[in-house]
Design a protein around this motif. Structure first.
Motif, PDB file in Angstrom:
ATOM      1  N   MET A  77       0.867  -1.242   0.043  1.00 48.85           N
ATOM      2  CA  MET A  77      -0.014   0.004   0.026  1.00 48.85           C
ATOM      3  C   MET A  77       0.911   1.215   0.151  1.00 48.85           C
ATOM      4  N   GLU A  78       0.351   2.391  -0.400  1.00 47.21           N
ATOM      5  CA  GLU A  78       1.006   3.718  -0.323  1.00 47.21           C
ATOM      6  C   GLU A  78       1.529   4.011   0.950  1.00 47.21           C
ATOM      7  N   SER A  79       2.575   4.733   1.001  1.00 53.99           N
ATOM      8  CA  SER A  79       3.096   5.015   2.203  1.00 53.99           C
ATOM      9  C   SER A  79       2.343   6.391   2.798  1.00 53.99           C
ATOM     10  N   GLU A  80       2.609   6.749   3.888  1.00 51.57           N
ATOM     11  CA  GLU A  80       1.809   8.072   4.598  1.00 51.57           C
ATOM     12  C   GLU A  80       2.201   9.303   3.563  1.00 51.57           C
ATOM     13  N   SER A  81       3.596   9.445   3.154  1.00 53.38           N
ATOM     14  CA  SER A  81       3.742  10.408   2.238  1.00 53.38           C
ATOM     15  C   SER A  81       3.100  10.497   1.076  1.00 53.38           C
ATOM     16  N   GLU A  82       2.960   9.478   0.826  1.00 57.19           N
ATOM     17  CA  GLU A  82       2.164   9.244  -0.658  1.00 57.19           C
ATOM     18  C   GLU A  82       0.849   9.615  -0.542  1.00 57.19           C
ATOM     19  N   LEU A  83       0.076   8.843   0.503  1.00 53.62           N
ATOM     20  CA  LEU A  83      -1.158   9.383   0.814  1.00 53.62           C
ATOM     21  C   LEU A  83      -1.294  10.676   0.913  1.00 53.62           C
ATOM     22  N   ILE A  84      -0.706  11.434   1.815  1.00 45.46           N
ATOM     23  CA  ILE A  84      -0.736  12.800   1.925  1.00 45.46           C
ATOM     24  C   ILE A  84      -0.671  13.690   0.488  1.00 45.46           C
ATOM     25  N   GLU A  85       0.516  13.288  -0.297  1.00 46.75           N
ATOM     26  CA  GLU A  85       0.554  13.803  -1.488  1.00 46.75           C
ATOM     27  C   GLU A  85      -0.808  13.630  -2.572  1.00 46.75           C
ATOM     28  N   ARG A  86      -1.271  12.248  -2.433  1.00 48.32           N
ATOM     29  CA  ARG A  86      -2.644  12.311  -3.390  1.00 48.32           C
ATOM     30  C   ARG A  86      -3.789  12.966  -2.620  1.00 48.32           C
ATOM     31  N   VAL A  87      -3.854  13.066  -1.340  1.00 43.36           N
ATOM     32  CA  VAL A  87      -4.985  13.877  -0.766  1.00 43.36           C
ATOM     33  C   VAL A  87      -4.814  15.208  -0.976  1.00 43.36           C
ATOM     34  N   ILE A  88      -3.672  15.771  -0.929  1.00 46.72           N
ATOM     35  CA  ILE A  88      -3.327  17.328  -1.512  1.00 46.72           C
ATOM     36  C   ILE A  88      -3.654  17.455  -2.799  1.00 46.72           C
ATOM     37  N   ARG A  89      -3.141  16.578  -3.708  1.00 42.63           N
ATOM     38  CA  ARG A  89      -3.558  16.952  -5.035  1.00 42.63           C
ATOM     39  C   ARG A  89      -4.906  16.953  -5.357  1.00 42.63           C
ATOM     40  N   GLN A  90      -5.648  15.846  -4.630  1.00 41.29           N
ATOM     41  CA  GLN A  90      -7.331  15.850  -4.925  1.00 41.29           C
ATOM     42  C   GLN A  90      -7.823  17.180  -4.413  1.00 41.29           C
ATOM     43  N   ARG A  91      -7.326  17.866  -3.486  1.00 41.81           N
ATOM     44  CA  ARG A  91      -7.911  18.986  -2.741  1.00 41.81           C
ATOM     45  C   ARG A  91      -7.732  20.250  -3.976  1.00 41.81           C
ATOM     46  N   VAL A  92      -6.467  20.304  -4.366  1.00 42.90           N
ATOM     47  CA  VAL A  92      -6.175  21.254  -5.063  1.00 42.90           C
ATOM     48  C   VAL A  92      -6.704  21.069  -6.278  1.00 42.90           C
ATOM     49  N   ALA A  93      -6.915  19.973  -7.027  1.00 41.15           N
ATOM     50  CA  ALA A  93      -7.770  19.702  -8.038  1.00 41.15           C
ATOM     51  C   ALA A  93      -8.956  20.370  -7.951  1.00 41.15           C
ATOM     52  N   ARG A  94      -9.794  20.085  -6.876  1.00 39.56           N
ATOM     53  CA  ARG A  94     -11.211  20.494  -6.594  1.00 39.56           C
ATOM     54  C   ARG A  94     -11.103  21.823  -6.419  1.00 39.56           C
ATOM     55  N   ASP A  95     -10.269  22.539  -5.880  1.00 41.11           N
ATOM     56  CA  ASP A  95     -10.290  23.860  -5.900  1.00 41.11           C
ATOM     57  C   ASP A  95      -9.950  24.617  -7.153  1.00 41.11           C
ATOM     58  N   ILE A  96      -9.443  24.106  -7.959  1.00 35.18           N
ATOM     59  CA  ILE A  96      -9.157  24.566  -9.303  1.00 35.18           C
ATOM     60  C   ILE A  96     -10.515  24.489 -10.238  1.00 35.18           C
ATOM     61  N   GLU A  97     -11.134  23.389  -9.659  1.00 33.61           N
ATOM     62  CA  GLU A  97     -12.399  23.227 -10.703  1.00 33.61           C
ATOM     63  C   GLU A  97     -13.615  24.251 -10.164  1.00 33.61           C
ATOM     64  N   VAL A  98     -13.308  24.558  -8.780  1.00 33.71           N
ATOM     65  CA  VAL A  98     -14.258  25.462  -8.718  1.00 33.71           C
ATOM     66  C   VAL A  98     -14.149  26.874  -9.179  1.00 33.71           C
ATOM     67  N   LEU A  99     -13.037  27.206  -9.670  1.00 35.07           N
ATOM     68  CA  LEU A  99     -12.565  28.360 -10.309  1.00 35.07           C
ATOM     69  C   LEU A  99     -13.238  28.369 -11.764  1.00 35.07           C
ATOM     70  N   THR A 100     -13.240  27.207 -12.257  1.00 34.33           N
ATOM     71  CA  THR A 100     -13.764  27.119 -13.576  1.00 34.33           C
ATOM     72  C   THR A 100     -15.424  27.295 -13.637  1.00 34.33           C
ATOM     73  N   GLU A 101     -15.897  27.109 -12.525  1.00 35.55           N
ATOM     74  CA  GLU A 101     -17.487  27.809 -12.303  1.00 35.55           C
ATOM     75  C   GLU A 101     -17.648  29.327 -12.054  1.00 35.55           C
ATOM     76  N   ALA A 102     -16.454  30.182 -11.996  1.00 36.33           N
ATOM     77  CA  ALA A 102     -16.630  31.342 -11.864  1.00 36.33           C
ATOM     78  C   ALA A 102     -16.691  31.928 -13.491  1.00 36.33           C
ATOM     79  N   TYR A 103     -16.610  31.111 -14.359  1.00 32.79           N
ATOM     80  CA  TYR A 103     -16.855  31.607 -15.822  1.00 32.79           C
ATOM     81  C   TYR A 103     -17.853  30.588 -16.277  1.00 32.79           C
ATOM     82  N   PRO A 104     -19.051  30.854 -16.038  1.00 34.28           N
ATOM     83  CA  PRO A 104     -20.163  29.910 -16.310  1.00 34.28           C
ATOM     84  C   PRO A 104     -20.437  30.069 -17.907  1.00 34.28           C
TER      85      PRO A 104
END
Length: 135
Positions: free
Chosen positions: A73-100
């Protein structure tokens, strides 16, 4: 045959024996990465020059058990990186909605329409990169 007791392995000796018994052999660096500790900690432990906490012993034991079971299984640091990547992606996708598209249609043949289309494309691309899809 004598009744002499066979000396028990130290934790460090056990770690080295379990690590090197794996096929293919797992290096100290790989074990350290999976246990989220430094390679020096593994080296010092195996040589018997370093005492470690029970928490670190548990991490090493769990990493070796995963490797032995064939389920690394992934190490703790790999898990943290994956979670951060998902959060950043979600935040960026929210920015897309600013231009409907309803307010700024991409097919508009105007400088504003082209700019909005470029912004949406940039945000979508950034989100894919953040998720690790465009590497």
């Amino acid at each position: 045959m004598t009744d002499e007791a066979i000396p028990a392995l130290t934790f460090g000796e056990e770690v080295k024996a379990r690590r090197t018994a794996l096929t293919p052999t797992v290096g100290q660096a790989q074990l350290a990465d999976m246990a989220d500790i430094s390679r020096n900690t593994v080296s010092n432990l195996e040589r018997g020059t370093h005492e470690i906490s029970n928490r670190v012993k548990r991490r090493i034991h769990d990493a070796l058990t995963r490797l032995e079971s064939g389920d690394p299984m992934e190490s703790e640091s790999e898990l943290i990186e994956r979670v951060i990547r998902q959060r950043v992606a979600r935040d960026i996708e929210v920015l897309t909605e600013a231009y409907p598209e309803s307010l700024f249609p991409e097919d508009a043949d105007t400088p504003e329409g082209r700019a909005v289309a470029a912004m949406r494309h940039a945000y979508r691309t950034a989100a894919r990169i953040a998720r690790g899809e465009d590497q």
